[in-house]
Design a protein around this motif. Structure first.
Motif, PDB file in Angstrom:
ATOM      1  N   VAL A   1       8.425 -31.471 -17.131  1.00 20.87           N
ATOM      2  CA  VAL A   1       7.316 -30.868 -16.375  1.00 20.87           C
ATOM      3  C   VAL A   1       6.490 -29.968 -17.305  1.00 20.87           C
ATOM      4  CG1 VAL A   1       6.738 -29.171 -14.584  1.00 20.87           C
ATOM      5  CG2 VAL A   1       8.414 -30.966 -14.086  1.00 20.87           C
ATOM      6  N   LEU A   2       7.177 -29.115 -18.070  1.00 25.10           N
ATOM      7  CA  LEU A   2       6.456 -28.168 -18.939  1.00 25.10           C
ATOM      8  C   LEU A   2       5.660 -28.916 -20.010  1.00 25.10           C
ATOM      9  CD1 LEU A   2       8.951 -25.169 -19.406  1.00 25.10           C
ATOM     10  CD2 LEU A   2       7.450 -25.727 -17.485  1.00 25.10           C
ATOM     11  N   GLU A   3       6.308 -29.957 -20.557  1.00 22.26           N
ATOM     12  CA  GLU A   3       5.645 -30.796 -21.580  1.00 22.26           C
ATOM     13  C   GLU A   3       4.386 -31.461 -20.986  1.00 22.26           C
ATOM     14  OE1 GLU A   3       8.816 -33.387 -23.099  1.00 22.26           O
ATOM     15  OE2 GLU A   3       7.376 -35.039 -23.046  1.00 22.26           O
ATOM     16  N   THR A   4       4.526 -31.964 -19.754  1.00 16.74           N
ATOM     17  CA  THR A   4       3.416 -32.659 -19.094  1.00 16.74           C
ATOM     18  C   THR A   4       2.308 -31.661 -18.740  1.00 16.74           C
ATOM     19  OG1 THR A   4       5.023 -34.231 -18.204  1.00 16.74           O
ATOM     20  CG2 THR A   4       2.857 -34.234 -17.174  1.00 16.74           C
ATOM     21  N   ALA A   5       2.705 -30.459 -18.317  1.00 19.50           N
ATOM     22  CA  ALA A   5       1.709 -29.425 -17.973  1.00 19.50           C
ATOM     23  C   ALA A   5       0.855 -29.114 -19.199  1.00 19.50           C
ATOM     24  CB  ALA A   5       2.410 -28.163 -17.479  1.00 19.50           C
ATOM     25  N   GLU A   6       1.508 -29.016 -20.341  1.00 19.74           N
ATOM     26  CA  GLU A   6       0.772 -28.705 -21.574  1.00 19.74           C
ATOM     27  C   GLU A   6      -0.234 -29.828 -21.898  1.00 19.74           C
ATOM     28  OE1 GLU A   6       3.372 -26.723 -24.334  1.00 19.74           O
ATOM     29  OE2 GLU A   6       2.162 -27.539 -25.979  1.00 19.74           O
ATOM     30  N   GLN A   7       0.238 -31.072 -21.746  1.00 17.86           N
ATOM     31  CA  GLN A   7      -0.659 -32.213 -22.037  1.00 17.86           C
ATOM     32  C   GLN A   7      -1.878 -32.230 -21.118  1.00 17.86           C
ATOM     33  OE1 GLN A   7       2.175 -35.334 -21.461  1.00 17.86           O
ATOM     34  NE2 GLN A   7       3.130 -35.029 -23.466  1.00 17.86           N
ATOM     35  N   HIS A   8      -1.686 -31.723 -19.899  1.00 19.39           N
ATOM     36  CA  HIS A   8      -2.790 -31.765 -18.921  1.00 19.39           C
ATOM     37  C   HIS A   8      -3.489 -30.413 -18.781  1.00 19.39           C
ATOM     38  CE1 HIS A   8      -2.194 -35.920 -17.495  1.00 19.39           C
ATOM     39  NE2 HIS A   8      -0.938 -35.702 -17.875  1.00 19.39           N
ATOM     40  N   HIS A   9      -3.206 -29.498 -19.708  1.00 19.13           N
ATOM     41  CA  HIS A   9      -3.867 -28.184 -19.743  1.00 19.13           C
ATOM     42  C   HIS A   9      -3.782 -27.460 -18.403  1.00 19.13           C
ATOM     43  CE1 HIS A   9      -5.292 -29.712 -23.521  1.00 19.13           C
ATOM     44  NE2 HIS A   9      -5.826 -30.753 -22.895  1.00 19.13           N
ATOM     45  N   THR A  10      -2.578 -27.459 -17.831  1.00 18.71           N
ATOM     46  CA  THR A  10      -2.396 -26.695 -16.593  1.00 18.71           C
ATOM     47  C   THR A  10      -1.222 -25.741 -16.784  1.00 18.71           C
ATOM     48  OG1 THR A  10      -2.115 -26.826 -14.211  1.00 18.71           O
ATOM     49  CG2 THR A  10      -0.951 -28.473 -15.475  1.00 18.71           C
ATOM     50  N   LYS A  11      -1.238 -24.650 -16.044  1.00 17.92           N
ATOM     51  CA  LYS A  11      -0.192 -23.621 -16.197  1.00 17.92           C
ATOM     52  C   LYS A  11       0.832 -23.746 -15.072  1.00 17.92           C
ATOM     53  CE  LYS A  11      -2.189 -21.645 -19.687  1.00 17.92           C
ATOM     54  NZ  LYS A  11      -1.664 -22.056 -20.999  1.00 17.92           N
ATOM     55  N   THR A  12       2.098 -23.516 -15.404  1.00 15.55           N
ATOM     56  CA  THR A  12       3.172 -23.551 -14.398  1.00 15.55           C
ATOM     57  C   THR A  12       4.041 -22.297 -14.571  1.00 15.55           C
ATOM     58  OG1 THR A  12       4.459 -24.877 -15.962  1.00 15.55           O
ATOM     59  CG2 THR A  12       3.335 -26.083 -14.201  1.00 15.55           C
ATOM     60  N   PRO A  13       3.498 -21.120 -14.233  1.00 17.32           N
ATOM     61  CA  PRO A  13       4.272 -19.888 -14.465  1.00 17.32           C
ATOM     62  C   PRO A  13       5.620 -19.895 -13.754  1.00 17.32           C
ATOM     63  CG  PRO A  13       2.276 -19.447 -13.173  1.00 17.32           C
ATOM     64  CD  PRO A  13       2.167 -20.839 -13.674  1.00 17.32           C
ATOM     65  N   LEU A  14       5.648 -20.406 -12.509  1.00  9.40           N
ATOM     66  CA  LEU A  14       6.918 -20.470 -11.782  1.00  9.40           C
ATOM     67  C   LEU A  14       7.845 -21.484 -12.454  1.00  9.40           C
ATOM     68  CD1 LEU A  14       8.020 -19.040  -9.325  1.00  9.40           C
ATOM     69  CD2 LEU A  14       7.171 -20.916  -7.910  1.00  9.40           C
ATOM     70  N   GLY A  15       7.272 -22.596 -12.861  1.00  4.50           N
ATOM     71  CA  GLY A  15       8.050 -23.626 -13.558  1.00  4.50           C
ATOM     72  C   GLY A  15       8.683 -23.065 -14.826  1.00  4.50           C
ATOM     73  N   ASN A  16       7.924 -22.278 -15.579  1.00  2.00           N
ATOM     74  CA  ASN A  16       8.473 -21.686 -16.811  1.00  2.00           C
ATOM     75  C   ASN A  16       9.637 -20.750 -16.480  1.00  2.00           C
ATOM     76  OD1 ASN A  16       5.729 -22.619 -17.477  1.00  2.00           O
ATOM     77  ND2 ASN A  16       6.187 -21.766 -19.475  1.00  2.00           N
ATOM     78  N   ALA A  17       9.475 -19.978 -15.407  1.00  2.00           N
ATOM     79  CA  ALA A  17      10.523 -19.004 -15.048  1.00  2.00           C
ATOM     80  C   ALA A  17      11.803 -19.721 -14.607  1.00  2.00           C
ATOM     81  CB  ALA A  17      10.019 -18.083 -13.942  1.00  2.00           C
ATOM     82  N   VAL A  18      11.656 -20.756 -13.778  1.00  2.00           N
ATOM     83  CA  VAL A  18      12.876 -21.419 -13.305  1.00  2.00           C
ATOM     84  C   VAL A  18      13.496 -22.280 -14.427  1.00  2.00           C
ATOM     85  CG1 VAL A  18      12.390 -21.334 -10.836  1.00  2.00           C
ATOM     86  CG2 VAL A  18      11.677 -23.318 -12.111  1.00  2.00           C
ATOM     87  N   TYR A  19      12.659 -22.806 -15.312  1.00  4.28           N
ATOM     88  CA  TYR A  19      13.206 -23.543 -16.475  1.00  4.28           C
ATOM     89  C   TYR A  19      14.160 -22.626 -17.250  1.00  4.28           C
ATOM     90  CZ  TYR A  19      13.360 -25.914 -21.019  1.00  4.28           C
ATOM     91  OH  TYR A  19      13.786 -26.525 -22.177  1.00  4.28           O
ATOM     92  N   ALA A  20      13.743 -21.364 -17.435  1.00  2.48           N
ATOM     93  CA  ALA A  20      14.586 -20.408 -18.184  1.00  2.48           C
ATOM     94  C   ALA A  20      15.919 -20.174 -17.470  1.00  2.48           C
ATOM     95  CB  ALA A  20      13.835 -19.097 -18.383  1.00  2.48           C
ATOM     96  N   LEU A  21      15.900 -20.190 -16.133  1.00  2.37           N
ATOM     97  CA  LEU A  21      17.157 -19.994 -15.377  1.00  2.37           C
ATOM     98  C   LEU A  21      18.107 -21.185 -15.580  1.00  2.37           C
ATOM     99  CD1 LEU A  21      15.964 -18.594 -11.922  1.00  2.37           C
ATOM    100  CD2 LEU A  21      17.169 -17.363 -13.721  1.00  2.37           C
ATOM    101  N   TYR A  22      17.540 -22.402 -15.474  1.00  2.00           N
ATOM    102  CA  TYR A  22      18.399 -23.589 -15.653  1.00  2.00           C
ATOM    103  C   TYR A  22      18.861 -23.683 -17.114  1.00  2.00           C
ATOM    104  CZ  TYR A  22      17.076 -24.916 -10.911  1.00  2.00           C
ATOM    105  OH  TYR A  22      16.902 -24.914  -9.546  1.00  2.00           O
ATOM    106  N   GLN A  23      18.046 -23.204 -18.025  1.00  2.00           N
ATOM    107  CA  GLN A  23      18.441 -23.175 -19.447  1.00  2.00           C
ATOM    108  C   GLN A  23      19.664 -22.260 -19.614  1.00  2.00           C
ATOM    109  OE1 GLN A  23      15.395 -21.523 -22.048  1.00  2.00           O
ATOM    110  NE2 GLN A  23      15.826 -23.143 -23.526  1.00  2.00           N
ATOM    111  N   GLN A  24      19.647 -21.131 -18.909  1.00  2.00           N
ATOM    112  CA  GLN A  24      20.810 -20.237 -18.966  1.00  2.00           C
ATOM    113  C   GLN A  24      22.029 -20.907 -18.349  1.00  2.00           C
ATOM    114  OE1 GLN A  24      20.251 -16.041 -17.864  1.00  2.00           O
ATOM    115  NE2 GLN A  24      18.061 -16.396 -18.037  1.00  2.00           N
ATOM    116  N   GLY A  25      21.787 -21.712 -17.307  1.00  4.02           N
ATOM    117  CA  GLY A  25      22.885 -22.466 -16.696  1.00  4.02           C
ATOM    118  C   GLY A  25      23.512 -23.431 -17.698  1.00  4.02           C
ATOM    119  N   MET A  26      22.671 -24.078 -18.494  1.00 12.56           N
ATOM    120  CA  MET A  26      23.180 -24.993 -19.530  1.00 12.56           C
ATOM    121  C   MET A  26      24.021 -24.209 -20.539  1.00 12.56           C
ATOM    122  SD  MET A  26      22.174 -28.022 -18.786  1.00 12.56           S
ATOM    123  CE  MET A  26      22.453 -28.940 -20.295  1.00 12.56           C
ATOM    124  N   ALA A  27      23.497 -23.058 -20.961  1.00 18.90           N
ATOM    125  CA  ALA A  27      24.206 -22.244 -21.965  1.00 18.90           C
ATOM    126  C   ALA A  27      25.543 -21.740 -21.406  1.00 18.90           C
ATOM    127  CB  ALA A  27      23.332 -21.074 -22.391  1.00 18.90           C
TER     128      ALA A  27
END
Ligand code: NAP
Length: 289
Positions: free
Chosen positions: A245-271
């Protein structure tokens, strides 16, 4: 009716989806990298291939339900790969979750070999896959999608035609952005309420009986009540999808502030080693903070 259906990827989703096709009377040949996962389908009467190439030589249309781009590339290429067996005129239906840009490139590459790609990821997880109630987000040539409608409806309750190949994946990104945020939102609210002295049960019952109650929250309620997270949609896949999603948002020049925040949470889950648990285990990430 398409006579011979190939199905590659016997994971959490692929097994019940292929099983539903066998039960509906389709002739199905399955393949999985780890051979032990084909047993259920063999017991139901499906043919089992030793290589993806064998599936391509036998089937008229081949469905893929694999982790993502790397797994698809490994399955398509090489001397035993699907493309070594599937002739020009064949159809590949990719139901795995991948970035839209990957789907578009793949559709172009396959077209050069005379192969049609239908990009058709699904909304819904293990239970809807078992019950045959997935929502199929199909894209690619409309006529080819229409020809496969009855096969899709053997696995799902609805086919949403999204347009050219890549659009199904764009729809899937859209849905999973919301899904990741909704799950993190519920988990954070329950965590907050518990710290305020309320029990998980009463919090969840209140949410479910309010306008916030929805299919997703009903599905995940038991996990949050019991603090047990057996994988239906593994956290590692939600992490993967939010990365797309984040990669696609960048390609389409759109911002996903909530997406970035929840990505960080799931990243912590992976860690924290929660990747194999259901993505509702994001609650554990919040609890550990
Ligand atoms: P899964 O249980 O992890 O299964 C993944 C499948 O991909 C397995 O068959 C695995 O084979 C295969 N695979 C992985 N890497 C491979 C490689 N390099 N070469 C060949 N095969 C490889 O995943 P799942 O939950 O069924 O999900 C499948 C897809 O559907 C994913 O894209 C996921 O994001 C999407 N999806 C999942 C859900 C859900 O709720 N689970 C819902 C909607 C969409 P092995 O058995 O050999 O490892």
């Amino acid at each position: 009716m398409t006579e011979k259906i190939g199905f590659i990827g016997m994971g959490i989703m692929g097994q019940p989806m292929a099983a539903n096709l066998v039960t509906k009377g389709y002739a199905v040949m399955v393949y999985n990298r780890s051979a032990d996962k084909t047993k259920l389908l063999a017991d139901l009467g499906a043919k089992v291939a030793m290589t993806p190439k064998e599936v391509g030589e036998w089937a008229q249309v081949v469905f893929l339900m694999l982790t993502g781009p790397e797994a698809i590339n490994d399955t398509l290429r090489g001397p035993d790969g699907l493309l070594a067996g599937l002739p020009s005129g064949g159809v590949i239906v990719n139901m795995s979750t991948v970035p839209p840009a990957y789907s578009r490139t793949l559709a172009g590459d396959l077209a050069q070999q005379g192969i049609t790609l239908i990009d058709a990821p699904v909304s819904g997880s293990k239970k809807p896959a078992e019950e045959g109630t997935l929502v199929i987000l199909a894209s690619g040539p409309e006529e080819a999608v229409n020809q496969l409608e009855s096969v899709f409806l053997g696995m799902g309750k609805k086919v949403v035609y999204c347009g050219i190949a890549g659009n199904g994946s764009a729809m899937k990104m859209t849905v999973n952005l919301l899904l990741g945020a909704m799950m993190a939102g519920l988990s954070e609210a329950v965590q907050f309420g518990e710290r305020c002295g309320l029990g998980a049960d009463i919090i969840i019952n209140t949410i479910l009986s309010s306008p916030l109650g929805c299919g997703l929250y009903n599905l995940k309620a038991e996990m949050l009540r019991n603090n047990q997270f057996p994988a239906q949609f593994p956290l590692k896949h939600m992490f993967k999808d939010l990365g797309f999603v984040l990669e696609t948002a960048e390609q389409h020049h759109t911002k996903t502030p909530l997406g970035n925040a929840v990505y960080a949470l799931y990243q912590q889950g992976m860690a924290a080693g929660l990747g194999e648990m259901d993505f509702a285990a994001v609650k554990k990430v919040l609890a550990a903070m």
